[in-house]
Scaffold this active site. Structure first.
Site, PDB file in Angstrom:
ATOM      1  N   LYS A 109     -30.413 -28.507  27.506  1.00 54.27           N
ATOM      2  CA  LYS A 109     -29.025 -28.095  27.379  1.00 54.27           C
ATOM      3  C   LYS A 109     -29.380 -26.623  26.772  1.00 54.27           C
ATOM      4  O   LYS A 109     -30.616 -26.234  26.128  1.00 54.27           O
ATOM      5  CB  LYS A 109     -28.060 -28.593  26.324  1.00 54.27           C
ATOM      6  CG  LYS A 109     -28.629 -28.902  25.065  1.00 54.27           C
ATOM      7  CD  LYS A 109     -27.622 -29.848  24.545  1.00 54.27           C
ATOM      8  CE  LYS A 109     -28.058 -30.021  22.946  1.00 54.27           C
ATOM      9  NZ  LYS A 109     -26.989 -30.602  22.052  1.00 54.27           N
ATOM     10  N   TYR A 113     -29.608   2.344  11.463  1.00 51.43           N
ATOM     11  CA  TYR A 113     -28.194   2.637  11.170  1.00 51.43           C
ATOM     12  C   TYR A 113     -28.156   2.404   9.469  1.00 51.43           C
ATOM     13  O   TYR A 113     -28.617   1.528   8.952  1.00 51.43           O
ATOM     14  CB  TYR A 113     -27.356   1.447  11.852  1.00 51.43           C
ATOM     15  CG  TYR A 113     -27.237   2.056  13.324  1.00 51.43           C
ATOM     16  CD1 TYR A 113     -26.656   2.948  13.785  1.00 51.43           C
ATOM     17  CD2 TYR A 113     -27.705   1.042  14.357  1.00 51.43           C
ATOM     18  CE1 TYR A 113     -26.270   3.368  15.005  1.00 51.43           C
ATOM     19  CE2 TYR A 113     -27.488   1.190  15.745  1.00 51.43           C
ATOM     20  CZ  TYR A 113     -26.922   2.380  16.048  1.00 51.43           C
ATOM     21  OH  TYR A 113     -26.927   2.740  17.475  1.00 51.43           O
TER      22      TYR A 113
END
Length: 394
Positions: free
Chosen positions: A39, A272
């Site tokens: 999965k 940033y």
């Protein structure tokens, strides 16, 4: 050599996957089958290639989280049984039967409605069902013997459903305190005994995840579900410390330096928020990986990568598509240098477990959130034999 437009990639060592399968195979009873859990795109490793390799080397069935994940495998030509571990809405019943995908279920009304849907469609395929029993996970599944009996009766009375399995899931098998795991095991066995006393023949029985298969191989029953261990990662530090099975991580995350600069002039701020200010003559390298690739923003000013066999720190905030790292004052490095983000380089290592601990999470999350936009290079017999990528390469 494959040339990528954006030089970041994942290497998946299928030889390690094979070793892990064989290690678990030796540890559990011979009669117990292995269901490979692929999965979440094979826990970030790539579901198709991992599934194929697992089936070639000892797994007999597969597990996914959704019908859509199962269909991806079917479209790739995989014919082995595929079980959806999660809840599936009735709208996908017809599709599941058509693609021969097994569903987990636990509600009488759901069974009856699913049968009606397939009857109206005159389905040529009977839908395989594994009954989910909740013995302590508190997520999905029947919780009482009476409820279980009603579900079994509804399933056996159905013309378009067939009962092929029954399972439970341990919630604390990876922890030192084994009290709840043993309680869950006892409860599940009592449920199975109850059905047998009703004259009901049991289908495939499974309960062990990786942690339980390692710590309690005697609980392996007809089949185990091998998830995180397939990829060479331990479910917890405790399970690793038991030293019962040796696993080898299959995944490495790598990149090439996109740009190198020496911070000689002001301002010497990086990324940033200007949270990192470089020293004069500090060398900063830019790597083409960011949080959109699954490299957590929480590693801003905290993470490390390997460059020329040495740890170098992440400098400034992780951005969506890039990070900067410091090569130190008057450091050496050039555009195109290979950098290891997870994995080994010249004897040094940054493990997925280390990163998970830094992020206060688990290794499952670190690998399963790696973006599909990162190319996967599959290694077999020591050589890259396939590349899976949504990005064009030449």
């Amino acid at each position: 050599m494959i040339k990528l437009c954006r030089e970041v990639w994942i290497e998946v060592n299928l030889d390690a996957v094979k070793k892990n399968l064989r290690a678990i195979r030796r540890h559990i009873p011979h009669k117990s089958k292995i269901m490979a859990v692929v999965k979440a795109n094979g826990y970030g490793h790539g579901s198709i290639e991992v599934a194929r390799h697992a089936l070639e080397h000892g797994a007999s069935e597969l597990a996914v989280a959704s019908v859509e994940e199962g269909i991806v495998l079917r479209k790739a030509g995989i014919t082995a049984p595929i079980l959806v571990l999660g809840f599936t809405s009735l709208s996908c019943v017809k599709k599941s039967a058509a693609w021969n995908i097994t569903l987990s279920a636990f509600q009488v009304d759901w069974m009856k409605e699913a049968n009606e849907i397939l009857e109206k469609e005159a389905s040529a395929n009977r839908l395989a069902i594994h009954i989910n029993v909740d013995t302590g996970m508190g997520r999905l599944g029947v919780r009482t013997k009476e409820e279980l009996l009603e579900v079994v009766k509804a399933l056996k009375a159905s013309k378009f459903l067939r009962w092929t399995g029954i399972f439970t899931h341990f919630s604390t098998a990876d922890e030192p305190d084994t009290t709840l795991t043993k309680l869950q095991h006892e409860k599940f066995i009592s449920f199975l005994s109850f059905l047998k006393k009703q004259g009901i023949e049991l289908p495939t029985v499974h309960m062990c995840n990786t942690a339980a298969a390692i710590a309690f191989p005697e609980f392996s029953a007809d089949m185990i579900r091998l998830g995180i261990g397939l990829y060479g990662l331990y479910p917890s530090a405790y399970i690793k410390q038991l030293n019962l099975v040796k696993l080898e991580p299959a995944l490495s995350l790598k990149a090439r330096i996109a740009y190198v600069k020496t911070m000689r002039t002001e301002p010497r701020t990086v990324s940033y928020g200007a949270t990192y200010i470089a020293e004069p003559n500090e060398v900063i390298a830019t790597l083409p990986i960011g949080y959109a690739d699954g490299y957590s923003r929480a590693l801003s000013n905290r993470g490390f990568v390997l460059h020329r066999g040495k740890r170098v720190p992440v400098a400034g905030r992780v951005t969506m598509d890039m990070i900067m790292v410091s090569l130190g004052e008057n450091g050496e490095g050039k555009q195109g240098d290979e950098v290891v983000i997870y994995g080994k380089q010249k004897g040094a290592e940054i493990s997925v477990d280390e990163v998970a601990e830094m992020l206060n999470t688990i290794n499952y999350e670190v690998v399963s959130t790696l973006s599909r936009r990162i190319p996967r290079f599959y290694i077999r017999d020591g050589e890259i034999f396939k590349v899976s990528t949504p990005v064009l390469y030449v």
